[in-house]
Scaffold this active site. Structure first.
Site, short mmCIF file in Angstrom:
data_model
loop_
_atom_site.label_atom_id
_atom_site.label_comp_id
_atom_site.label_asym_id
_atom_site.label_seq_id
_atom_site.Cartn_x
_atom_site.Cartn_y
_atom_site.Cartn_z
N ARG A 4 12.04 48.31 49.42
CA ARG A 4 13.01 48.58 50.51
C ARG A 4 13.20 47.39 51.44
NH1 ARG A 4 10.41 53.81 50.28
NH2 ARG A 4 11.86 55.33 49.37
N LYS B 67 25.36 38.05 52.74
CA LYS B 67 25.94 38.79 51.61
C LYS B 67 25.10 38.51 50.36
CE LYS B 67 30.83 39.56 52.56
NZ LYS B 67 32.21 39.30 52.08
N GLU C 111 35.44 25.71 49.25
CA GLU C 111 35.06 26.54 50.40
C GLU C 111 35.13 25.74 51.70
OE1 GLU C 111 34.70 29.66 50.55
OE2 GLU C 111 34.12 30.41 48.58
N LYS D 32 31.18 29.63 59.75
CA LYS D 32 30.86 30.89 59.11
C LYS D 32 29.95 31.74 59.98
CE LYS D 32 29.69 33.24 54.90
NZ LYS D 32 29.45 33.17 53.45
N GLU E 75 31.87 42.99 57.86
CA GLU E 75 33.25 42.86 57.42
C GLU E 75 34.09 44.08 57.76
OE1 GLU E 75 35.15 41.84 53.20
OE2 GLU E 75 33.72 40.32 53.84
N ARG F 190 35.63 39.34 59.75
CA ARG F 190 34.95 38.63 58.66
C ARG F 190 35.80 38.54 57.40
NH1 ARG F 190 28.58 38.83 56.81
NH2 ARG F 190 28.84 37.51 54.97
N ASN G 13 37.56 35.49 53.36
CA ASN G 13 38.00 35.70 51.99
C ASN G 13 39.38 35.09 51.73
OD1 ASN G 13 35.83 37.30 50.78
ND2 ASN G 13 36.39 38.83 52.31
N HIS H 270 40.44 34.35 48.19
CA HIS H 270 39.51 35.02 47.29
C HIS H 270 40.13 36.20 46.53
CE1 HIS H 270 36.70 32.48 49.32
NE2 HIS H 270 35.66 33.02 48.74
N HIS I 262 38.87 35.34 43.15
CA HIS I 262 37.82 36.12 42.51
C HIS I 262 38.32 36.71 41.19
CE1 HIS I 262 34.70 37.09 45.89
NE2 HIS I 262 34.46 35.96 45.27
N HIS J 87 32.98 28.98 40.64
CA HIS J 87 33.51 29.74 41.78
C HIS J 87 34.47 28.90 42.60
CE1 HIS J 87 33.63 32.50 45.18
NE2 HIS J 87 33.32 31.50 45.97
#
Length: 301
Positions: free
Chosen positions: A57, A79, A121, A169, A179, A183, A187, A190, A194, A205
């Site tokens: 956990r 993330k 990026e 960032k 997000e 946030r 993206n 993206h 993506h 990427h």
């Protein structure tokens, strides 16, 4: 110290890849007071970070990014996750590391293609910078003006540029960790990017995000939000760093994968699009015809 390794590449970011890491941690007798160190690029950070988030956990996590892309983007913000057949990064958790250690000297041995990939990026951060709590320092203009030396790893500006990207960032993540709103601007590029990446995982990427940035700028021009010269300026900068502006992938696969984009709200696609005066914003209700023209401009298939 117990060391676990796994193959490089997006294929490791899978249920089976996660299971192998968890087996190694649990078979090794990990305890809640232990710390997991993710040493590698974005794949390592995402996969190992997710394992740290769920094993027992949650245990301590330290990110040591070794690629330019991971230093400026994926290691910062918490993330973590793995891919699914329906899309990229669709299974994961927000899990903040206790420490991120980015040493630019590690980039001296980074393969050329991996190094180029990271600039997508950075260019994205330069474009969204005016819309972030960090304010506008003129990062995009700085990058464009010094592209040859930065591309060739001879510019003394590199550590400062990495630090500025982290600050950009971090400012957004601090304002909106999970997000719920702001946030999402991280993206930019993206939604298409993506989908391009996941359509076969033949592109790195950053290469796919470069195509996505062109697509987002093209969509902005289709909607009259930016001028053609603005699109051309971004494309020229991407190409200056050896990044692609178009991709040879199946357009229908890109459309299908876009349906699983994480920014969809109530079944409607949200877009991050450029503003006329700089920066970006979240836009809904974008006409399908404009999206199709933008896809057609960046996908060769």
């Amino acid at each position: 110290v117990r060391t676990l390794t796994f193959p490089s590449g997006e294929a490791s970011k899978s249920i089976s890849g996660l299971s192998a890491i968890l087996d190694g941690l649990l078979d090794g007798g990990i305890e809640r007071s232990d710390v997991v160190v993710a040493l590698g690029g974005g794949v390592a950070g995402d996969l190992v970070g997710f394992a740290a988030a769920v094993v027992l956990r949650g245990v301590g996590l330290v990110q040591i990014p070794t690629t330019l892309l991971a230093m400026v983007d994926s290691s910062v913000g918490g993330k973590t996750g793995i891919n699914h057949a329906t899309g990229k990064n669709l299974i994961g958790a927000f899990y903040q590391p206790q420490l991120v250690l980015a040493d630019p000297t590690l980039l001296e041995s980074l393969p050329e293609r991996e190094y180029r990939s990271g600039w997508a990026e950075i260019i994205k951060h330069g474009l969204i910078e005016p819309s972030t709590p960090a304010g506008d320092s003129g990062l995009f203009s700085l990058i464009a003006a010094n592209a040859p030396a930065l591309r060739d790893r001879t510019s003394p500006l590199l550590p400062a540029i990495i630090a500025r990207n982290v600050a950009i960032k971090a400012s957004v993540v601090q304002a909106d960790e999970r997000e719920a709103g702001l946030r999402a601007i991280l993206n930019f590029g993206h939604t298409i990017g993506h989908a391009v990446e996941a359509a076969g995982y033949q592109m790195l990427h950053g290469e796919a995000i470069s195509v996505g940035l062109h697509g987002a700028m093209r969509l902005g021009a289709e909607l009259g939000r930016v001028a053609e010269e603005d699109v051309g300026r971004v494309v020229a900068t991407l190409r200056e760093f050896g990044l692609p502006a178009e991709a040879d992938v199946d357009a229908e696969s890109v459309r299908r994968l876009m349906l699983h984009d994480k920014k969809r709200v109530s079944g409607e696609q949200q877009w991050i699009l450029p503003n006329p005066d700089g920066g970006v914003e979240i836009v809904r209700g974008v006409p399908d015809a404009a999206i199709e023209r933008a896809i057609a401009a960046v996908i060769r298939s």
